[in-house]
Design a protein around this motif. Structure first.
Motif, PDB file in Angstrom:
ATOM      1  N   GLN A  28      11.831 -11.009   5.554  1.00  0.00           N
ATOM      2  CA  GLN A  28      11.585  -9.997   6.565  1.00  0.00           C
ATOM      3  C   GLN A  28      10.549  -9.003   6.072  1.00  0.00           C
ATOM      4  O   GLN A  28      10.390  -8.808   4.875  1.00  0.00           O
ATOM      5  CB  GLN A  28      12.867  -9.213   6.872  1.00  0.00           C
ATOM      6  CG  GLN A  28      13.999 -10.031   7.402  1.00  0.00           C
ATOM      7  CD  GLN A  28      15.182  -9.155   7.719  1.00  0.00           C
ATOM      8  OE1 GLN A  28      15.371  -8.804   8.875  1.00  0.00           O
ATOM      9  NE2 GLN A  28      15.966  -8.800   6.738  1.00  0.00           N
ATOM     10  N   LEU A  36      13.214  -0.810  11.263  1.00  0.00           N
ATOM     11  CA  LEU A  36      13.131  -2.136  11.862  1.00  0.00           C
ATOM     12  C   LEU A  36      12.820  -3.185  10.802  1.00  0.00           C
ATOM     13  O   LEU A  36      12.104  -2.917   9.837  1.00  0.00           O
ATOM     14  CB  LEU A  36      12.046  -2.176  12.938  1.00  0.00           C
ATOM     15  CG  LEU A  36      12.284  -1.322  14.174  1.00  0.00           C
ATOM     16  CD1 LEU A  36      11.054  -1.341  15.073  1.00  0.00           C
ATOM     17  CD2 LEU A  36      13.510  -1.795  14.933  1.00  0.00           C
ATOM     18  N   GLU A  51      11.406  -8.692  18.743  1.00  0.00           N
ATOM     19  CA  GLU A  51      11.979  -9.658  17.809  1.00  0.00           C
ATOM     20  C   GLU A  51      12.579  -8.991  16.575  1.00  0.00           C
ATOM     21  O   GLU A  51      13.291  -9.626  15.802  1.00  0.00           O
ATOM     22  CB  GLU A  51      10.903 -10.659  17.348  1.00  0.00           C
ATOM     23  CG  GLU A  51      10.379 -11.543  18.438  1.00  0.00           C
ATOM     24  CD  GLU A  51      11.351 -12.637  18.830  1.00  0.00           C
ATOM     25  OE1 GLU A  51      12.064 -13.152  17.959  1.00  0.00           O
ATOM     26  OE2 GLU A  51      11.388 -12.972  20.029  1.00  0.00           O
ATOM     27  N   THR A  53      14.919  -6.548  14.191  1.00  0.00           N
ATOM     28  CA  THR A  53      16.311  -6.117  14.182  1.00  0.00           C
ATOM     29  C   THR A  53      16.383  -4.695  13.646  1.00  0.00           C
ATOM     30  O   THR A  53      15.588  -4.302  12.787  1.00  0.00           O
ATOM     31  CB  THR A  53      17.187  -7.047  13.317  1.00  0.00           C
ATOM     32  OG1 THR A  53      16.651  -7.104  12.002  1.00  0.00           O
ATOM     33  CG2 THR A  53      17.244  -8.439  13.902  1.00  0.00           C
ATOM     34  N   GLN A  54      17.322  -3.938  14.169  1.00  0.00           N
ATOM     35  CA  GLN A  54      17.516  -2.549  13.755  1.00  0.00           C
ATOM     36  C   GLN A  54      18.218  -2.510  12.400  1.00  0.00           C
ATOM     37  O   GLN A  54      19.175  -3.237  12.175  1.00  0.00           O
ATOM     38  CB  GLN A  54      18.358  -1.815  14.801  1.00  0.00           C
ATOM     39  CG  GLN A  54      18.412  -0.332  14.622  1.00  0.00           C
ATOM     40  CD  GLN A  54      17.112   0.351  14.991  1.00  0.00           C
ATOM     41  OE1 GLN A  54      16.437  -0.029  15.925  1.00  0.00           O
ATOM     42  NE2 GLN A  54      16.756   1.360  14.246  1.00  0.00           N
TER      43      GLN A  54
END
Length: 65
Positions: A28, A36, A51, A53-54
């Motif tokens: 990531q 994010l 797209e 993710t928190q």
């Protein structure tokens, strides 16, 4: 083949245009300002806000230390 670290120097968060940190273990790119995490699929960063993710506050603090 892993994401090249030099690529992280030119990539920016699509939301705030800030720097991204590379999380090799979870594949990531992390934006601390917006909390994010953008996925990397097949060695291609997916820099689409929808797209991402928190991240929790705890995860952000881990990256800041």
């Amino acid at each position: 083949m892993a994401l090249k670290l030099a690529l992280t120097d030119i990539l920016a968060c699509p939301v705030c245009k800030g720097k991204l940190k590379y999380d090799k273990d979870s594949a990531q790119l992390i934006c601390l300002a917006d909390k994010l995490a953008y996925p990397i699929r097949e060695n291609i960063p997916v820099l689409i806000a929808e797209e991402a993710t928190q991240l929790s506050s705890e995860e952000v603090e881990q990256w800041r230390s």
